[in-house]
Design an enzyme around this catalytic site. Structure first.
Site, PDB file in Angstrom:
ATOM      1  N   ASP A   1       0.850  -1.203   0.000  1.00 50.10           N
ATOM      2  CA  ASP A   1       0.000   0.000   0.000  1.00 50.10           C
ATOM      3  C   ASP A   1       0.880   1.246   0.000  1.00 50.10           C
ATOM      4  OD1 ASP A   1      -2.089   1.729   0.182  1.00 50.10           O
ATOM      5  OD2 ASP A   1      -2.614   1.266   2.249  1.00 50.10           O
TER       6      ASP A   1
ATOM      7  N   GLU B   1      -2.479  10.125  -0.430  1.00 48.19           N
ATOM      8  CA  GLU B   1      -3.769   9.428  -0.385  1.00 48.19           C
ATOM      9  C   GLU B   1      -4.149   9.113   1.052  1.00 48.19           C
ATOM     10  OE1 GLU B   1      -6.570   6.067  -0.170  1.00 48.19           O
ATOM     11  OE2 GLU B   1      -4.529   6.070   0.553  1.00 48.19           O
TER      12      GLU B   1
ATOM     13  N   ASP C   1      -4.675   0.014  -6.013  1.00 44.25           N
ATOM     14  CA  ASP C   1      -4.429   0.384  -4.615  1.00 44.25           C
ATOM     15  C   ASP C   1      -5.038  -0.646  -3.672  1.00 44.25           C
ATOM     16  OD1 ASP C   1      -3.737   1.689  -2.300  1.00 44.25           O
ATOM     17  OD2 ASP C   1      -5.345   3.171  -2.422  1.00 44.25           O
TER      18      ASP C   1
HETATM   19 ZN   LIG Z   1      -3.529   2.739  -0.418  1.00 46.06          ZN
END
Ligand SMILES: [Zn+2]
Length: 465
Positions: A291, A325, A353
Protein backbone atom coordinates in the site's frame (compact mmCIF):
# COMPACT_ATOMS: atom_id res chain seq x y z
CA UNK A 1 -11.10 16.20 -41.41
CA UNK A 2 -10.63 13.87 -44.37
CA UNK A 3 -8.10 11.91 -42.39
CA UNK A 4 -10.46 11.52 -39.45
CA UNK A 5 -13.27 10.45 -41.78
CA UNK A 6 -11.10 7.76 -43.30
CA UNK A 7 -10.01 6.63 -39.92
CA UNK A 8 -13.59 6.28 -38.74
CA UNK A 9 -14.33 4.04 -41.68
CA UNK A 10 -11.32 1.93 -40.87
CA UNK A 11 -12.42 1.71 -37.27
CA UNK A 12 -15.92 0.62 -38.22
CA UNK A 13 -16.65 -3.05 -38.67
CA UNK A 14 -16.38 -5.69 -35.97
CA UNK A 15 -16.10 -4.11 -32.55
CA UNK A 16 -13.07 -6.15 -31.74
CA UNK A 17 -10.77 -8.40 -33.66
CA UNK A 18 -10.21 -11.26 -31.31
CA UNK A 19 -7.05 -12.72 -32.79
CA UNK A 20 -5.08 -9.47 -32.77
CA UNK A 21 -6.18 -8.73 -29.27
CA UNK A 22 -5.36 -12.21 -28.03
CA UNK A 23 -1.88 -11.82 -29.45
CA UNK A 24 -1.41 -8.35 -28.01
CA UNK A 25 -2.48 -9.50 -24.54
CA UNK A 26 -0.12 -12.46 -24.76
CA UNK A 27 2.70 -10.12 -25.75
CA UNK A 28 1.93 -7.86 -22.78
CA UNK A 29 1.87 -10.74 -20.27
CA UNK A 30 5.04 -12.24 -21.79
CA UNK A 31 6.86 -8.93 -21.53
CA UNK A 32 5.76 -8.37 -17.95
CA UNK A 33 6.71 -11.86 -16.75
CA UNK A 34 9.97 -12.20 -18.69
CA UNK A 35 11.24 -8.61 -18.90
CA UNK A 36 9.38 -6.83 -16.12
CA UNK A 37 10.87 -3.94 -14.16
CA UNK A 38 8.12 -3.40 -11.59
CA UNK A 39 9.66 -5.71 -8.98
CA UNK A 40 13.09 -4.06 -9.14
CA UNK A 41 11.58 -0.59 -8.95
CA UNK A 42 9.56 -1.64 -5.91
CA UNK A 43 12.64 -3.17 -4.31
CA UNK A 44 14.33 0.23 -4.51
CA UNK A 45 11.28 2.15 -3.34
CA UNK A 46 10.80 -0.18 -0.37
CA UNK A 47 14.31 -1.12 0.67
CA UNK A 48 16.38 1.92 -0.33
CA UNK A 49 13.78 4.59 0.47
CA UNK A 50 11.28 2.93 2.85
CA UNK A 51 7.99 4.15 4.35
CA UNK A 52 6.82 7.33 2.62
CA UNK A 53 4.65 9.24 5.03
CA UNK A 54 3.36 12.42 3.38
CA UNK A 55 5.70 15.32 4.05
CA UNK A 56 8.64 13.07 4.98
CA UNK A 57 12.12 13.05 3.42
CA UNK A 58 11.34 9.54 2.10
CA UNK A 59 8.22 10.78 0.30
CA UNK A 60 10.37 13.37 -1.47
CA UNK A 61 13.01 10.77 -2.32
CA UNK A 62 10.24 8.63 -3.83
CA UNK A 63 9.12 11.59 -5.96
CA UNK A 64 12.66 12.01 -7.28
CA UNK A 65 13.25 8.31 -7.84
CA UNK A 66 10.03 7.61 -9.73
CA UNK A 67 10.43 10.75 -11.84
CA UNK A 68 13.92 9.64 -12.77
CA UNK A 69 12.63 6.16 -13.70
CA UNK A 70 9.83 7.64 -15.81
CA UNK A 71 12.41 9.90 -17.49
CA UNK A 72 14.33 6.79 -18.50
CA UNK A 73 11.32 5.23 -20.28
CA UNK A 74 11.39 7.60 -23.26
CA UNK A 75 7.88 8.94 -22.67
CA UNK A 76 6.70 12.09 -24.45
CA UNK A 77 6.49 14.10 -21.26
CA UNK A 78 7.33 13.64 -17.58
CA UNK A 79 6.65 16.30 -14.97
CA UNK A 80 6.07 17.04 -11.31
CA UNK A 81 2.80 18.64 -10.27
CA UNK A 82 3.15 20.72 -7.07
CA UNK A 83 0.78 19.81 -4.22
CA UNK A 84 0.52 21.35 -0.75
CA UNK A 85 0.22 18.50 1.76
CA UNK A 86 -0.29 18.05 5.51
CA UNK A 87 2.65 16.92 7.58
CA UNK A 88 1.87 14.68 10.54
CA UNK A 89 4.73 13.03 12.41
CA UNK A 90 4.62 10.07 14.77
CA UNK A 91 7.44 11.13 17.09
CA UNK A 92 8.94 8.55 19.44
CA UNK A 93 7.42 5.04 19.52
CA UNK A 94 4.18 4.82 21.46
CA UNK A 95 3.90 2.92 24.72
CA UNK A 96 0.90 1.28 26.41
CA UNK A 97 -0.04 -1.17 29.12
CA UNK A 98 -3.02 -2.72 30.81
CA UNK A 99 -2.93 -2.28 34.59
CA UNK A 100 -4.98 -5.09 36.09
CA UNK A 101 -4.06 -4.11 39.68
CA UNK A 102 -1.87 -1.27 40.93
CA UNK A 103 1.68 -2.22 39.90
CA UNK A 104 0.59 -5.28 37.84
CA UNK A 105 0.90 -4.35 34.19
CA UNK A 106 0.98 -6.00 30.76
CA UNK A 107 2.50 -4.08 27.87
CA UNK A 108 0.47 -4.09 24.65
CA UNK A 109 1.48 -2.95 21.16
CA UNK A 110 -0.19 0.27 19.98
CA UNK A 111 0.45 2.96 17.38
CA UNK A 112 -0.99 6.44 17.10
CA UNK A 113 -3.59 6.88 14.39
CA UNK A 114 -2.60 9.27 11.62
CA UNK A 115 -3.74 12.78 12.45
CA UNK A 116 -4.10 12.08 16.16
CA UNK A 117 -2.99 14.53 18.82
CA UNK A 118 -0.42 13.50 21.43
CA UNK A 119 -1.23 12.43 24.97
CA UNK A 120 0.01 14.74 27.73
CA UNK A 121 3.77 14.14 28.11
CA UNK A 122 3.22 11.88 31.13
CA UNK A 123 0.67 9.83 29.19
CA UNK A 124 -2.95 9.06 30.04
CA UNK A 125 -4.12 6.48 32.55
CA UNK A 126 -7.85 5.88 32.92
CA UNK A 127 -10.60 3.31 33.23
CA UNK A 128 -11.78 1.75 30.03
CA UNK A 129 -15.20 1.29 28.49
CA UNK A 130 -15.40 -1.28 25.69
CA UNK A 131 -17.82 -0.78 22.81
CA UNK A 132 -18.64 -2.83 19.74
CA UNK A 133 -18.61 0.15 17.38
CA UNK A 134 -19.65 3.80 17.41
CA UNK A 135 -23.36 2.91 17.55
CA UNK A 136 -23.00 1.76 21.18
CA UNK A 137 -21.85 5.14 22.50
CA UNK A 138 -25.32 6.59 22.48
CA UNK A 139 -26.80 3.64 24.35
CA UNK A 140 -24.18 3.96 27.09
CA UNK A 141 -24.54 7.72 27.40
CA UNK A 142 -22.25 10.30 28.94
CA UNK A 143 -22.42 8.86 32.47
CA UNK A 144 -20.68 5.65 31.53
CA UNK A 145 -18.14 7.25 29.19
CA UNK A 146 -16.98 10.52 30.73
CA UNK A 147 -13.37 10.49 31.97
CA UNK A 148 -12.70 7.07 30.43
CA UNK A 149 -10.80 5.67 27.49
CA UNK A 150 -13.23 4.30 24.91
CA UNK A 151 -12.04 0.93 23.59
CA UNK A 152 -13.52 0.28 20.14
CA UNK A 153 -13.39 -3.48 19.69
CA UNK A 154 -15.61 -4.20 16.70
CA UNK A 155 -13.74 -6.87 14.73
CA UNK A 156 -13.65 -7.12 10.96
CA UNK A 157 -16.35 -9.65 10.01
CA UNK A 158 -14.57 -12.79 8.71
CA UNK A 159 -17.62 -13.93 6.75
CA UNK A 160 -16.99 -11.46 3.91
CA UNK A 161 -15.19 -13.11 0.98
CA UNK A 162 -14.07 -9.69 -0.27
CA UNK A 163 -12.12 -8.50 2.78
CA UNK A 164 -12.48 -4.85 1.71
CA UNK A 165 -16.16 -5.18 2.59
CA UNK A 166 -15.23 -6.31 6.10
CA UNK A 167 -12.90 -3.31 6.34
CA UNK A 168 -15.58 -0.86 5.18
CA UNK A 169 -18.04 -2.23 7.73
CA UNK A 170 -15.71 -1.61 10.71
CA UNK A 171 -13.38 1.23 9.77
CA UNK A 172 -15.60 4.11 10.95
CA UNK A 173 -14.55 3.37 14.55
CA UNK A 174 -10.99 4.23 13.46
CA UNK A 175 -11.80 7.18 11.21
CA UNK A 176 -14.32 8.99 13.41
CA UNK A 177 -14.21 7.14 16.74
CA UNK A 178 -12.27 9.91 18.51
CA UNK A 179 -14.60 12.64 17.35
CA UNK A 180 -17.67 10.68 18.49
CA UNK A 181 -16.20 9.59 21.84
CA UNK A 182 -15.10 13.12 22.73
CA UNK A 183 -18.75 14.20 22.47
CA UNK A 184 -19.42 11.96 25.48
CA UNK A 185 -16.44 13.19 27.52
CA UNK A 186 -13.97 10.37 26.75
CA UNK A 187 -10.29 11.18 27.41
CA UNK A 188 -8.84 8.98 24.65
CA UNK A 189 -9.64 6.08 22.36
CA UNK A 190 -8.03 2.74 21.62
CA UNK A 191 -9.19 1.01 18.44
CA UNK A 192 -8.86 -2.65 17.54
CA UNK A 193 -6.57 -2.88 14.49
CA UNK A 194 -8.25 -3.42 11.13
CA UNK A 195 -6.89 -6.93 10.72
CA UNK A 196 -8.78 -10.21 10.26
CA UNK A 197 -6.25 -12.37 12.07
CA UNK A 198 -4.86 -12.33 15.59
CA UNK A 199 -1.29 -11.03 15.82
CA UNK A 200 0.87 -8.48 17.58
CA UNK A 201 1.03 -5.72 14.96
CA UNK A 202 -0.88 -2.48 15.46
CA UNK A 203 -2.22 -1.09 12.17
CA UNK A 204 -2.10 2.65 11.54
CA UNK A 205 -4.59 4.54 9.40
CA UNK A 206 -6.18 7.91 9.00
CA UNK A 207 -8.63 9.51 11.39
CA UNK A 208 -10.39 12.85 11.54
CA UNK A 209 -11.63 15.10 14.31
CA UNK A 210 -14.03 16.82 11.93
CA UNK A 211 -15.11 20.11 13.44
CA UNK A 212 -14.08 19.24 17.01
CA UNK A 213 -12.31 22.31 18.46
CA UNK A 214 -8.54 21.90 18.96
CA UNK A 215 -8.73 21.87 22.75
CA UNK A 216 -11.35 19.11 22.80
CA UNK A 217 -9.45 16.66 20.63
CA UNK A 218 -8.55 13.39 22.35
CA UNK A 219 -5.64 11.08 21.45
CA UNK A 220 -6.39 8.02 19.33
CA UNK A 221 -4.33 4.85 18.93
CA UNK A 222 -4.73 1.41 17.37
CA UNK A 223 -4.00 -1.72 19.40
CA UNK A 224 -2.91 -5.05 17.87
CA UNK A 225 -5.67 -7.66 17.60
CA UNK A 226 -3.99 -9.84 20.26
CA UNK A 227 -3.75 -6.76 22.47
CA UNK A 228 -7.45 -6.07 21.88
CA UNK A 229 -8.35 -9.64 22.87
CA UNK A 230 -6.27 -9.36 26.05
CA UNK A 231 -7.79 -6.01 26.97
CA UNK A 232 -11.30 -7.32 26.38
CA UNK A 233 -10.74 -10.48 28.45
CA UNK A 234 -9.13 -8.49 31.28
CA UNK A 235 -12.06 -6.07 31.29
CA UNK A 236 -14.54 -8.94 31.58
CA UNK A 237 -12.70 -10.23 34.65
CA UNK A 238 -12.49 -6.78 36.18
CA UNK A 239 -14.18 -3.73 34.65
CA UNK A 240 -12.16 -1.47 36.98
CA UNK A 241 -8.76 -2.11 35.33
CA UNK A 242 -6.86 0.84 33.91
CA UNK A 243 -5.21 1.44 30.59
CA UNK A 244 -2.16 3.63 30.10
CA UNK A 245 -0.85 5.04 26.84
CA UNK A 246 1.61 7.63 25.74
CA UNK A 247 2.27 9.09 22.30
CA UNK A 248 3.86 12.33 21.11
CA UNK A 249 2.75 12.57 17.48
CA UNK A 250 1.91 15.99 16.10
CA UNK A 251 0.62 17.93 13.14
CA UNK A 252 3.15 20.38 11.67
CA UNK A 253 2.76 23.12 9.06
CA UNK A 254 1.69 22.03 5.59
CA UNK A 255 4.59 21.46 3.18
CA UNK A 256 5.12 21.34 -0.57
CA UNK A 257 5.21 18.01 -2.36
CA UNK A 258 4.38 16.62 -5.80
CA UNK A 259 2.34 14.23 -7.90
CA UNK A 260 4.62 12.48 -10.39
CA UNK A 261 3.22 12.33 -13.91
CA UNK A 262 4.35 10.89 -17.24
CA UNK A 263 2.57 10.37 -20.53
CA UNK A 264 2.66 8.96 -24.03
CA UNK A 265 0.80 11.37 -26.36
CA UNK A 266 -2.08 9.84 -28.28
CA UNK A 267 -1.38 9.37 -32.00
CA UNK A 268 -5.01 9.94 -33.05
CA UNK A 269 -6.90 11.47 -30.13
CA UNK A 270 -4.22 13.23 -28.07
CA UNK A 271 -6.86 15.14 -26.10
CA UNK A 272 -8.48 11.99 -24.76
CA UNK A 273 -6.64 10.93 -21.62
CA UNK A 274 -6.42 7.43 -20.20
CA UNK A 275 -5.02 7.60 -16.69
CA UNK A 276 -3.39 4.80 -14.75
CA UNK A 277 -2.08 5.32 -11.25
CA UNK A 278 -1.48 4.56 -7.60
CA UNK A 279 -0.34 6.57 -4.59
CA UNK A 280 3.27 7.24 -3.74
CA UNK A 281 2.81 8.07 -0.06
CA UNK A 282 2.36 5.34 2.54
CA UNK A 283 2.18 4.90 6.29
CA UNK A 284 5.46 4.89 8.13
CA UNK A 285 5.46 1.64 10.13
CA UNK A 286 6.37 -0.62 7.19
CA UNK A 287 7.81 0.30 3.80
CA UNK A 288 4.46 0.58 2.01
CA UNK A 289 5.22 -2.20 -0.49
CA UNK A 290 1.62 -3.34 -0.87
CA UNK A 291 0.00 0.00 0.00
CA UNK A 292 0.75 1.38 -2.45
CA UNK A 293 4.26 0.97 -3.78
CA UNK A 294 2.90 -1.97 -5.79
CA UNK A 295 0.25 0.17 -7.47
CA UNK A 296 2.83 2.83 -8.38
CA UNK A 297 5.32 0.49 -10.02
CA UNK A 298 2.53 -1.42 -11.79
CA UNK A 299 1.18 1.84 -13.21
CA UNK A 300 4.64 2.89 -14.41
CA UNK A 301 5.05 -0.56 -15.92
CA UNK A 302 1.81 -0.21 -17.92
CA UNK A 303 3.39 2.51 -20.08
CA UNK A 304 6.62 0.59 -20.39
CA UNK A 305 4.83 -2.63 -21.44
CA UNK A 306 2.82 -0.83 -24.10
CA UNK A 307 6.01 0.63 -25.54
CA UNK A 308 7.94 -2.63 -25.22
CA UNK A 309 5.29 -4.53 -27.19
CA UNK A 310 5.40 -1.90 -29.93
CA UNK A 311 1.87 -0.65 -29.33
CA UNK A 312 1.24 2.93 -30.46
CA UNK A 313 -1.64 4.35 -28.40
CA UNK A 314 -4.36 6.36 -30.13
CA UNK A 315 -5.18 8.21 -26.95
CA UNK A 316 -2.87 9.82 -24.43
CA UNK A 317 -1.80 7.29 -21.81
CA UNK A 318 -0.85 9.02 -18.59
CA UNK A 319 0.61 7.57 -15.41
CA UNK A 320 -0.04 9.54 -12.22
CA UNK A 321 1.63 8.74 -8.90
CA UNK A 322 -0.51 10.60 -6.41
CA UNK A 323 0.83 12.09 -3.19
CA UNK A 324 -1.02 12.00 0.15
CA UNK A 325 -3.77 9.43 -0.38
CA UNK A 326 -3.45 8.15 3.17
CA UNK A 327 -4.04 11.30 5.16
CA UNK A 328 -5.64 14.00 3.06
CA UNK A 329 -6.02 13.02 -0.62
CA UNK A 330 -4.41 16.35 -1.47
CA UNK A 331 -2.64 14.95 -4.55
CA UNK A 332 -5.87 13.52 -5.94
CA UNK A 333 -7.86 16.68 -5.28
CA UNK A 334 -5.20 18.95 -6.75
CA UNK A 335 -4.87 16.76 -9.83
CA UNK A 336 -8.64 16.78 -10.47
CA UNK A 337 -8.85 20.53 -9.89
CA UNK A 338 -6.11 21.24 -12.42
CA UNK A 339 -7.65 18.80 -14.91
CA UNK A 340 -10.98 20.64 -14.62
CA UNK A 341 -9.36 24.07 -14.98
CA UNK A 342 -7.48 22.93 -18.06
CA UNK A 343 -10.67 21.31 -19.40
CA UNK A 344 -8.79 18.05 -19.84
CA UNK A 345 -10.87 15.17 -21.13
CA UNK A 346 -10.23 12.04 -19.09
CA UNK A 347 -12.10 9.13 -20.68
CA UNK A 348 -10.78 6.37 -18.45
CA UNK A 349 -8.89 6.07 -15.16
CA UNK A 350 -7.58 2.91 -13.52
CA UNK A 351 -6.09 2.72 -10.04
CA UNK A 352 -4.18 -0.09 -8.38
CA UNK A 353 -4.43 0.38 -4.62
CA UNK A 354 -5.40 -2.96 -3.12
CA UNK A 355 -1.99 -4.59 -2.84
CA UNK A 356 0.36 -6.42 -5.17
CA UNK A 357 -1.39 -9.79 -4.87
CA UNK A 358 -2.59 -12.09 -7.67
CA UNK A 359 -4.94 -10.08 -9.88
CA UNK A 360 -8.50 -11.40 -10.12
CA UNK A 361 -10.16 -8.67 -12.16
CA UNK A 362 -11.51 -5.14 -11.97
CA UNK A 363 -14.21 -3.14 -10.32
CA UNK A 364 -15.84 -0.58 -12.62
CA UNK A 365 -17.60 2.62 -11.71
CA UNK A 366 -19.20 3.69 -14.98
CA UNK A 367 -22.44 3.99 -16.95
CA UNK A 368 -24.25 0.72 -17.86
CA UNK A 369 -23.45 1.02 -21.57
CA UNK A 370 -19.73 1.20 -20.83
CA UNK A 371 -19.88 -1.77 -18.53
CA UNK A 372 -21.73 -3.81 -21.18
CA UNK A 373 -19.01 -2.99 -23.71
CA UNK A 374 -16.21 -3.85 -21.30
CA UNK A 375 -17.82 -7.21 -20.44
CA UNK A 376 -17.32 -8.27 -24.07
CA UNK A 377 -13.55 -8.28 -23.42
CA UNK A 378 -13.78 -10.59 -20.44
CA UNK A 379 -12.99 -13.80 -22.41
CA UNK A 380 -9.66 -12.27 -23.47
CA UNK A 381 -8.58 -12.22 -19.81
CA UNK A 382 -9.67 -15.71 -18.86
CA UNK A 383 -6.41 -17.44 -19.94
CA UNK A 384 -4.74 -15.32 -17.25
CA UNK A 385 -7.26 -16.39 -14.57
CA UNK A 386 -8.74 -12.89 -14.56
CA UNK A 387 -12.47 -13.40 -14.16
CA UNK A 388 -13.94 -10.73 -11.87
CA UNK A 389 -15.57 -7.90 -13.82
CA UNK A 390 -17.74 -6.16 -11.25
CA UNK A 391 -19.47 -2.85 -10.85
CA UNK A 392 -18.40 -1.00 -7.74
CA UNK A 393 -15.81 1.39 -6.38
CA UNK A 394 -12.63 2.30 -8.25
CA UNK A 395 -9.91 4.06 -6.25
CA UNK A 396 -9.68 6.97 -3.83
CA UNK A 397 -7.22 8.93 -5.98
CA UNK A 398 -9.23 8.80 -9.20
CA UNK A 399 -12.66 9.29 -7.61
CA UNK A 400 -12.39 13.12 -7.77
CA UNK A 401 -12.35 12.78 -11.60
CA UNK A 402 -15.80 11.22 -11.60
CA UNK A 403 -18.41 12.63 -14.01
CA UNK A 404 -21.16 11.20 -16.23
CA UNK A 405 -18.76 10.23 -19.01
CA UNK A 406 -15.62 8.82 -17.49
CA UNK A 407 -15.06 5.13 -16.83
CA UNK A 408 -13.32 4.61 -13.49
CA UNK A 409 -11.83 1.26 -12.54
CA UNK A 410 -9.86 -0.37 -9.76
CA UNK A 411 -7.64 -3.41 -10.08
CA UNK A 412 -8.98 -6.24 -7.89
CA UNK A 413 -6.16 -8.39 -6.56
CA UNK A 414 -6.91 -11.32 -4.29
CA UNK A 415 -7.81 -9.68 -0.97
CA UNK A 416 -7.33 -12.53 1.55
CA UNK A 417 -3.91 -11.47 2.86
CA UNK A 418 -4.15 -7.72 2.31
CA UNK A 419 -5.28 -6.80 5.81
CA UNK A 420 -2.56 -8.92 7.44
CA UNK A 421 -0.19 -6.23 6.16
CA UNK A 422 -2.23 -3.09 5.52
CA UNK A 423 -0.78 -0.01 7.32
CA UNK A 424 1.36 -2.16 9.63
CA UNK A 425 5.07 -2.78 10.10
CA UNK A 426 4.77 -5.95 8.02
CA UNK A 427 3.69 -4.15 4.86
CA UNK A 428 7.16 -4.84 3.53
CA UNK A 429 8.89 -5.98 0.36
CA UNK A 430 9.45 -9.60 1.41
CA UNK A 431 5.67 -10.01 1.32
CA UNK A 432 5.57 -9.13 -2.37
CA UNK A 433 5.56 -12.00 -4.84
CA UNK A 434 7.32 -11.04 -8.07
CA UNK A 435 5.00 -12.94 -10.41
CA UNK A 436 1.84 -11.75 -8.71
CA UNK A 437 3.03 -8.15 -9.01
CA UNK A 438 3.89 -8.64 -12.68
CA UNK A 439 0.59 -10.33 -13.48
CA UNK A 440 -1.13 -7.29 -11.99
CA UNK A 441 0.86 -4.90 -14.19
CA UNK A 442 0.11 -6.98 -17.31
CA UNK A 443 -3.60 -7.13 -16.43
CA UNK A 444 -3.73 -3.35 -16.10
CA UNK A 445 -1.78 -2.83 -19.33
CA UNK A 446 -4.16 -5.19 -21.16
CA UNK A 447 -7.24 -3.27 -20.08
CA UNK A 448 -5.60 0.05 -20.94
CA UNK A 449 -4.74 -1.35 -24.39
CA UNK A 450 -8.35 -2.43 -25.04
CA UNK A 451 -9.81 0.87 -23.82
CA UNK A 452 -7.35 2.76 -25.96
CA UNK A 453 -8.05 0.68 -29.05
CA UNK A 454 -11.84 0.60 -28.85
CA UNK A 455 -12.69 3.60 -26.69
CA UNK A 456 -15.35 3.63 -24.01
CA UNK A 457 -19.03 3.47 -24.97
CA UNK A 458 -19.81 6.96 -23.61
CA UNK A 459 -17.04 8.85 -25.30
CA UNK A 460 -17.22 10.60 -28.58
CA UNK A 461 -14.49 8.85 -30.55
CA UNK A 462 -13.42 11.97 -32.35
CA UNK A 463 -16.23 12.13 -34.94
CA UNK A 464 -17.03 15.77 -34.20
CA UNK A 465 -13.51 17.03 -33.85
ZN1 LIG B 1 -3.53 2.74 -0.42
Amino acid sequence: MKYIGLLLILLAGPIWSQTDDKEQLKAIYNASLAQGKAYNWLNYLSNQIGGRLTGSVQAEQAVEYTKQKLDSLGLDRVWLQPVVVPKWVRGVPEFAYIESKPGITNNVPICALGGSVATPSAGIKANVIEVNGIEELEKLGRNKIEGKIVFYNKPMDPRHINTHEAYSASVNQRSSGAKEASNYGAVGIIVRSMNLRLDDYPHAGGMSYGDTPLNERIPAAAISTNGAELLSTTLKLNPEIKFYFKQNCRQLQDVKSHNVIGEIKGSVYPDEIILVGGHLDSWDLGDGSHDDGAGCVQSMEVLRLLKLTGYVPQRTIRVVLFMNEENGLKGAKTYAEIATNKKENHVFALESDSGGFTPRGFSFDCPETDFAKILLWKPLFEPYYIHLFEQGESGADIEPLKNDQIVLAGLLPDSQRYFDHHHSEIDTFEHINKRELELGAATMASLVYLIDKYGTASENTGADK
